[in-house]
Each structure stands twice: as structure tokens, then as C-alpha cells.
Design an enzyme around this catalytic site. Structure first.
Site, short mmCIF file in Angstrom:
data_model
loop_
_atom_site.label_atom_id
_atom_site.label_comp_id
_atom_site.label_asym_id
_atom_site.label_seq_id
_atom_site.Cartn_x
_atom_site.Cartn_y
_atom_site.Cartn_z
N CYS A 1 7.22 16.75 27.78
CA CYS A 1 5.76 16.87 27.63
C CYS A 1 5.17 15.73 26.82
CB CYS A 1 5.43 18.21 26.99
SG CYS A 1 3.67 18.39 26.61
N CYS B 1 1.17 17.89 19.35
CA CYS B 1 1.79 19.22 19.31
C CYS B 1 3.09 19.15 18.51
CB CYS B 1 2.07 19.71 20.73
SG CYS B 1 2.85 21.34 20.76
N ASN C 1 5.99 16.96 36.00
CA ASN C 1 5.34 15.69 36.22
C ASN C 1 6.02 14.70 35.28
OD1 ASN C 1 3.37 14.06 37.42
ND2 ASN C 1 2.18 14.20 35.54
N CYS D 1 -1.05 17.38 31.21
CA CYS D 1 -2.00 17.27 30.12
C CYS D 1 -1.34 16.57 28.96
CB CYS D 1 -2.49 18.65 29.72
SG CYS D 1 -4.19 18.57 29.25
N CYS E 1 -9.26 23.84 31.72
CA CYS E 1 -8.05 23.86 30.91
C CYS E 1 -8.36 23.17 29.58
CB CYS E 1 -6.96 23.10 31.68
SG CYS E 1 -5.46 22.87 30.75
N SER F 1 5.78 30.04 28.20
CA SER F 1 6.55 28.95 28.80
C SER F 1 8.03 29.19 28.57
CB SER F 1 6.11 27.62 28.19
OG SER F 1 4.79 27.35 28.55
N LEU F 2 8.65 29.80 29.56
CA LEU F 2 10.07 30.18 29.42
C LEU F 2 10.97 28.98 29.75
CD1 LEU F 2 10.94 32.97 28.57
CD2 LEU F 2 11.24 33.57 30.98
N HIS F 3 10.77 28.40 30.90
CA HIS F 3 11.48 27.18 31.35
C HIS F 3 12.99 27.32 31.55
CE1 HIS F 3 7.71 25.44 30.44
NE2 HIS F 3 7.93 25.12 29.20
N SER G 1 -1.68 30.10 26.87
CA SER G 1 -0.30 29.72 27.17
C SER G 1 0.40 29.34 25.87
CB SER G 1 -0.33 28.53 28.13
OG SER G 1 0.96 28.03 28.34
N GLU H 1 -7.78 16.20 25.57
CA GLU H 1 -8.13 16.25 26.98
C GLU H 1 -8.59 17.65 27.37
OE1 GLU H 1 -4.67 15.13 29.24
OE2 GLU H 1 -4.44 13.33 28.02
N GLY I 1 -1.36 20.95 22.91
CA GLY I 1 -1.15 21.76 21.70
C GLY I 1 -0.63 23.15 21.95
N GLU I 2 -0.10 23.73 20.89
CA GLU I 2 0.39 25.11 20.91
C GLU I 2 -0.66 25.94 20.17
OE1 GLU I 2 2.95 27.03 22.19
OE2 GLU I 2 1.94 28.60 21.03
N CYS J 1 8.31 19.66 23.21
CA CYS J 1 9.14 19.87 24.41
C CYS J 1 9.44 18.50 25.02
CB CYS J 1 8.40 20.75 25.41
SG CYS J 1 7.95 22.33 24.69
N1 SAH Z 1 1.81 24.63 24.32
C1 SAH Z 1 1.57 25.59 25.30
C2 SAH Z 1 0.35 25.28 26.15
C3 SAH Z 1 0.17 23.85 26.57
S1 SAH Z 1 1.36 23.24 27.73
C4 SAH Z 1 2.80 25.80 26.18
O1 SAH Z 1 3.74 25.05 26.05
O2 SAH Z 1 2.82 26.75 26.95
C5 SAH Z 1 0.96 24.16 29.20
C6 SAH Z 1 2.01 24.15 30.25
O3 SAH Z 1 2.16 22.82 30.79
C7 SAH Z 1 3.39 24.55 29.72
O4 SAH Z 1 3.95 25.54 30.53
C8 SAH Z 1 4.17 23.27 29.81
O5 SAH Z 1 5.52 23.51 30.03
C9 SAH Z 1 3.53 22.55 30.97
N2 SAH Z 1 3.77 21.11 30.96
C10 SAH Z 1 3.57 20.25 29.96
N3 SAH Z 1 3.93 19.00 30.32
C11 SAH Z 1 4.37 19.08 31.59
C12 SAH Z 1 4.88 18.14 32.53
N4 SAH Z 1 5.02 16.86 32.21
N5 SAH Z 1 5.23 18.58 33.75
C13 SAH Z 1 5.11 19.90 34.07
N6 SAH Z 1 4.64 20.83 33.23
C14 SAH Z 1 4.27 20.43 32.00
FE1 SF4 Z 2 3.56 21.50 22.94
FE2 SF4 Z 2 3.28 23.01 25.12
FE3 SF4 Z 2 3.76 20.36 25.31
FE4 SF4 Z 2 5.67 22.00 24.46
S1 SF4 Z 2 4.71 21.99 26.48
S2 SF4 Z 2 5.11 20.04 23.53
S3 SF4 Z 2 4.50 23.48 23.28
S4 SF4 Z 2 1.95 21.31 24.47
#
Ligand code: SAH
Ligand code: SF4
Length: 347
Positions: free
Chosen positions: A119, A112, A290, A332, A105, A214-216, A191, A92, A159-160, A116
Site C-alpha cells: 500500500c 498511515c 494495484n 489510494c 472514498c 481488511s483480512l487479506h 474500512s 486524496e 489512513g487507518e 501494509c
Molecule cells: N486502512 C484501512 C482503510 C484504507 S485502505 C484498511 O486497510 O482497510 C482500503 C483498502 O484498500 C484496504 O482493503 C487495502 O487493502 C486496499 N488497498 C490499499 N492499497 C492497495 C493496492 N495497492 N492494491 C489493492 N488494494 C489496496
Molecule cells: Fe494503512 Fe490501510 Fe494502507 Fe494498510 S492498507 S497501510 S492500513 S491505509
């Protein structure tokens, strides 16, 4: 021998190609102009080239290997393109207009490996890395679809990227080099889920990209509930890498924080995140979750705003998008998962 892709050809690649085809070298310059100034990868549209050369380019190079398969639009004009690759895998890219600016984006992998738990991109693990030209082609699809060159690019799709470092670095080189696409690295955000060795490789590139991490979570225990162990680094190592990034590259880092109800959205977490952001001179990007599964919920709006206010009161710069398009962008990976499920249902 595998074919070279037009999107990441250098001038000298094209010069030797056209001379091998018995054409004058100025043709290489004409092709460069089509590809990197007019964002055109289809030789049939390179009308100042002889027909025979256009045909030869199509047989000697991978010109456009991917295509737009589906377009989904949110009410605020955020548009998500589902792009199918030459092996029928899908990724995407998202076009996000806001305040007279447009951001693309882009994805870096099919699936990936980090996984996470909130995600959609990580649901089925990693299928494969994107090649450099597949990363660049997303930019071309976005330009063709929107009719605009982006003001900013964020690698926040599927993806990462730092786990597909060589291909990402090759794509970044073509996107930023003056005689290629020539976009300023200052407008490009990478990111990462906090893959520390990748952050150090990014530092070695020496270009002023924006790093978003992405600290979270503000402690490793909470973080381990969100990100599985195999590719998760300790927060202290990530923060050290962020400091090194800022010191060597000279750019403020952004902390991304996906807000998950009851997991990381307490006032105490906000206080700690504020202290971390100040201590490490970082901005914070709050992304309300989301929902992709039953496991994690988006916090109530009032809790999101309270969390933001705590950060802002201490002087931290906070970004927060609450509107619908933000949800489309943040989610995404969902369109790909929907597409995979549809394909599976039809089998
Ligand atoms: N892999 C990298 C870049 C892609 S994800 C990373 O994790 O940073 C980009 C951002 O989208 C990340 O901060 C991730 O936490 C966030 N993200 C992914 N899925 C999400 C969701 N369902 N709701 C909110 N944020 C999300
Ligand atoms: Fe991969 Fe980023 Fe999604 Fe985590 S948030 S699964 S690192 S794409």
C-alpha cells in the site's frame, strides 16, 4: 485559543457566535442551512447574510481549510482529487460513479502507521491524524466537484481511521446527525486493517455503519508477510470482533481481500476464505492488487475469476471490480506519493 471549524460547528456554537457579534439568533439557522443543506463553507457565498457578518465568520472560524490541488480521472469517470491541507500536507479523496450511484472514498490520516507492504499510503508511515473538519471537508470538495451528494461514503482512502478514532467519530457524528448533514449511517462503510480495539469503540457508537475488515489472508503466517507486526492483530481476535459487531450492531461485516499473486490467491485459500465468510456471515470484497512496488503482483485475471467462483459456488456474496477505475480507487495513496516525489525532485 485555536479557531473552531465551520464544518463541525453545532447550532449552539453558531448561536453564541452570532449573538456575541450582536446579530439576531436566526442568523445561526441561516448559516446552518448554508453549511449542512447547501454544502457551502464559503461565507462569501452566503448571500442572505449581511456583508459584515460574512467577514466576521471568516475571521472567527476556519471556513474551508483545504483545497483541491490536482484532479486525475480514469476512463470510467472515477475521479481522484488530491487535496492540500493548511500545512501543505496532501491527502486524496475519490469519486466513484457506478450504476446510477456515486460513492465518495475519504481519507482519515496523512500517511498511515500500519504500513501494509502493498500500500502506497503506508510507505512513509504516519505524518499526522486528520482533524474532524478535514475529514468532512473532503465530502464538500467531492460535492463541489461532482455536483452531487454521494449515495455512499467509504472510508477506504489514506489512513487507518480506527487509529484516529475521536476525530473520525466526530466527523461521523456531523455527517449522520439529522440537524447536520443527515446522511444515513447505513450508507457509510468504515474500512479497517483489523485494529481490534477500534472495532470495539465503533460498536460503542451504536450506529449501523458497515464495517469492512481488511483480512487479506486466511492464516496469520501469510498475513504477517503482508502486514507488519506492530499493529497487526491475530485473525481469531479480528473474527471475534466481527461477530460481536454483527451481533450488537446488526449488520453483516465485509471481508476485504487484496489479491496478491502467489501470496494469497490459491484455490486452497479461496476454500478457506469461503468457509470463514460463511462461518462469520460476511460478504467478501476482492481487490486485485494495484502494483505499487516490485514485491507484490496482481494475479492473472483467470486466477482472480477462479478465486471468485470458488467463493460464489459456496453461496458467499462476493464483490469484485476489474475495471480501471477500481484500480484508481484501490490505489489510494499513490497520487499523494507521486506528489511528494515531485515536490522532493523540485527541491
Ligand atoms: N486502512 C484501512 C482503510 C484504507 S485502505 C484498511 O486497510 O482497510 C482500503 C483498502 O484498500 C484496504 O482493503 C487495502 O487493502 C486496499 N488497498 C490499499 N492499497 C492497495 C493496492 N495497492 N492494491 C489493492 N488494494 C489496496
Ligand atoms: Fe494503512 Fe490501510 Fe494502507 Fe494498510 S492498507 S497501510 S492500513 S491505509
Amino acid at each position: 485559543m485555536s479557531l473552531k471549524a465551520l464544518a463541525n460547528c453545532t447550532y449552539s456554537d453558531l448561536e453564541s457566535l452570532v449573538s456575541n457579534l450582536g446579530q439576531p439568533v436566526f442568523r445561526a439557522k441561516q448559516i446552518m442551512e448554508w453549511v449542512f443543506k447547501h454544502y457551502e463553507l464559503d461565507p462569501d457565498r452566503m448571500l442572505n447574510l449581511p456583508l459584515k457578518l460574512r467577514e466576521e465568520l471568516k475571521s472567527k472560524l476556519i471556513c474551508m481549510s483545504s483545497e483541491i490541488k490536482e484532479v486525475s480521472k480514469a476512463s470510467d469517470k472515477t475521479t481522484k482529487l488530491l487535496i492540500s491541507l493548511s500545512d501543505d500536507e496532501a491527502i486524496e479523496m475519490v469519486i466513484i460513479p457506478s450504476h446510477q450511484r456515486i460513492t465518495f472514498c475519504l481519507s482519515t490520516q496523512v500517511g498511515c502507521p500500519v504500513g501494509c507492504r502493498f500500500c502506497a499510503s503506508g510507505e512513509g508511515g504516519l505524518v499526522r491524524n486528520l482533524k474532524a473538519h478535514e475529514i468532512i471537508e473532503q465530502l464538500y470538495h467531492g460535492i463541489a466537484h461532482s455536483g452531487k451528494f454521494p449515495d455512499n461514503i467509504v472510508f477506504m482512502g489514506i489512513g487507518e481511521g480506527l487509529l484516529n478514532f475521536d476525530n473520525l467519530a466526530e466527523a461521523l457524528e456531523k455527517i449522520t446527525e439529522a440537524d447536520h448533514i443527515g446522511m444515513s449511517p447505513r450508507r457509510i462503510t468504515i474500512s479497517s486493517s483489523g485494529y481490534v480495539p477500534g472495532i470495539y469503540r465503533l460498536i460503542e457508537l451504536g450506529k449501523p455503519f458497515i464495517l469492512a475488515v481488511s483480512l487479506h489472508a486466511v492464516d496469520d503466517e501469510t498475513r504477517s508477510e503482508i502486514i507488519p507486526g506492530k499493529l497487526r492483530y491475530p485473525i481469531a481476535e479480528i473474527l471475534q470482533a466481527c461477530d460481536d459487531y454483527e451481533n450488537k450492531i446488526g449488520r453483516m461485516v465485509t471481508f476485504e481481500y487484496t489479491m496478491l499473486a502467489g501470496v494469497n490467491d490459491s484455490a486452497a485459500a479461496a476454500e478457506k476464505l469461503a468457509a470463514m465468510a460463511r462461518g462469520h456471515h460476511a460478504k467478501v470484497n476482492l481487490i486485485p492488487c494495484n502494483e505499487t512496488s516490485e514485491e507484490f503482483k496482481r494475479p492473472a485475471e483467470i486466477d482472480i475469476l477462479n478465486f471468485r467462483d470458488i467463493l460464489e459456488k459456496t453461496g458467499v456474496t462476493v464483490m469484485l471490480r476489474l475495471e480501471k477505475g477500481g484500480k484508481v480507487a484501490a490505489a489510494c495513496g499513490q497520487l499523494r506519493v507521486k506528489h511528494l516525489k515531485k515536490t522532493a525532485d523540485n527541491d
